[in-house]
Scaffold this motif. Structure first.
Motif, PDB file in Angstrom:
ATOM      1  N   ALA A 206       7.556   5.695  -0.713  1.00  0.00           N
ATOM      2  CA  ALA A 206       7.300   4.651   0.289  1.00  0.00           C
ATOM      3  C   ALA A 206       5.875   4.742   0.825  1.00  0.00           C
ATOM      4  O   ALA A 206       5.219   3.718   1.032  1.00  0.00           O
ATOM      5  N   LEU A 207       5.389   5.954   1.032  1.00  0.00           N
ATOM      6  CA  LEU A 207       4.007   6.119   1.495  1.00  0.00           C
ATOM      7  C   LEU A 207       3.020   5.660   0.429  1.00  0.00           C
ATOM      8  O   LEU A 207       2.057   4.954   0.726  1.00  0.00           O
ATOM      9  N   ILE A 208       3.252   6.040  -0.803  1.00  0.00           N
ATOM     10  CA  ILE A 208       2.344   5.668  -1.894  1.00  0.00           C
ATOM     11  C   ILE A 208       2.344   4.160  -2.113  1.00  0.00           C
ATOM     12  O   ILE A 208       1.300   3.562  -2.380  1.00  0.00           O
ATOM     13  N   GLU A 209       3.485   3.530  -1.952  1.00  0.00           N
ATOM     14  CA  GLU A 209       3.600   2.085  -2.165  1.00  0.00           C
ATOM     15  C   GLU A 209       3.223   1.268  -0.928  1.00  0.00           C
ATOM     16  O   GLU A 209       3.296   0.037  -0.953  1.00  0.00           O
ATOM     17  N   HIS A 210       2.825   1.934   0.150  1.00  0.00           N
ATOM     18  CA  HIS A 210       2.509   1.252   1.415  1.00  0.00           C
ATOM     19  C   HIS A 210       3.687   0.388   1.861  1.00  0.00           C
ATOM     20  O   HIS A 210       3.492  -0.730   2.355  1.00  0.00           O
ATOM     21  N   ASP A 211       4.891   0.874   1.703  1.00  0.00           N
ATOM     22  CA  ASP A 211       6.098   0.103   2.002  1.00  0.00           C
ATOM     23  C   ASP A 211       6.527   0.323   3.455  1.00  0.00           C
ATOM     24  O   ASP A 211       7.369   1.172   3.747  1.00  0.00           O
ATOM     25  N   HIS A 212       5.944  -0.462   4.373  1.00  0.00           N
ATOM     26  CA  HIS A 212       6.241  -0.260   5.787  1.00  0.00           C
ATOM     27  C   HIS A 212       7.699  -0.579   6.135  1.00  0.00           C
ATOM     28  O   HIS A 212       8.243   0.005   7.062  1.00  0.00           O
TER      29      HIS A 212
ATOM     30  N   ILE B  79      -2.722  -2.342   9.768  1.00  0.00           N
ATOM     31  CA  ILE B  79      -3.718  -3.311  10.231  1.00  0.00           C
ATOM     32  C   ILE B  79      -5.104  -2.809   9.848  1.00  0.00           C
ATOM     33  O   ILE B  79      -5.935  -3.568   9.338  1.00  0.00           O
ATOM     34  N   ALA B  80      -5.367  -1.523  10.093  1.00  0.00           N
ATOM     35  CA  ALA B  80      -6.675  -0.952   9.742  1.00  0.00           C
ATOM     36  C   ALA B  80      -6.956  -1.067   8.248  1.00  0.00           C
ATOM     37  O   ALA B  80      -8.101  -1.262   7.834  1.00  0.00           O
ATOM     38  N   MET B  81      -5.921  -0.984   7.433  1.00  0.00           N
ATOM     39  CA  MET B  81      -6.117  -1.035   5.984  1.00  0.00           C
ATOM     40  C   MET B  81      -6.171  -2.455   5.437  1.00  0.00           C
ATOM     41  O   MET B  81      -6.939  -2.721   4.514  1.00  0.00           O
ATOM     42  N   PHE B  82      -5.360  -3.362   5.959  1.00  0.00           N
ATOM     43  CA  PHE B  82      -5.150  -4.636   5.278  1.00  0.00           C
ATOM     44  C   PHE B  82      -5.553  -5.894   6.042  1.00  0.00           C
ATOM     45  O   PHE B  82      -5.641  -6.958   5.442  1.00  0.00           O
TER      46      PHE B  82
END
Length: 120
Positions: A63-69, A87-90
């Motif tokens: 989940a962390l690797i896939e950015h699956d919030h 938000i900071a990333m995307f």
């Protein structure tokens, strides 16, 4: 599963702009590096203080690797931590005001009360 470790990852990465960029560009590398180097450091303690047993399980790591919030929230990660980090990333990828935040919320719309327990 460790909600503490998930939240610790989100919290520490969000507070370091270089880690945010590494997580955005190469999440597998950042998660692997962080787990090996920082997972067992205790927050707000001296460098001499450390644990030896904290590790992500396969589901958390994925989940962390896939950015699956959404999956992170379902596992108990605090939504404010995922929201501020993501938000900071995307947010920079969007052109409309609050576009990312609206998409974030829309992906969580299927989750009904009672919400997953986010207490650590």
């Amino acid at each position: 599963m460790s909600k503490y470790l998930l939240n610790k990852f989100l919290y520490t990465v969000d507070r370091d702009p270089s880690l945010v960029e590494r997580y955005r560009s190469d999440p597998r590398e950042l998660v692997t590096w962080w787990e090996a180097s920082s997972a067992n450091e205790l927050l707000n303690c001296t460098d001499a203080e450390a644990s030896t047993w904290l590790r992500f399980d396969d589901e958390e790591r994925a989940a962390l690797i896939e950015h699956d919030h959404v999956r992170l929230f379902e596992m108990g990660a605090h939504p404010f931590l995922t929201l501020t980090l993501f938000i900071a990333m995307f947010e920079r990828d969007n052109t409309e005001p609050l576009e990312y935040q609206k998409a974030y919320g829309a992906r969580m719309a299927h989750i009904n009360l009672p919400y997953p327990d986010i207490a650590t």
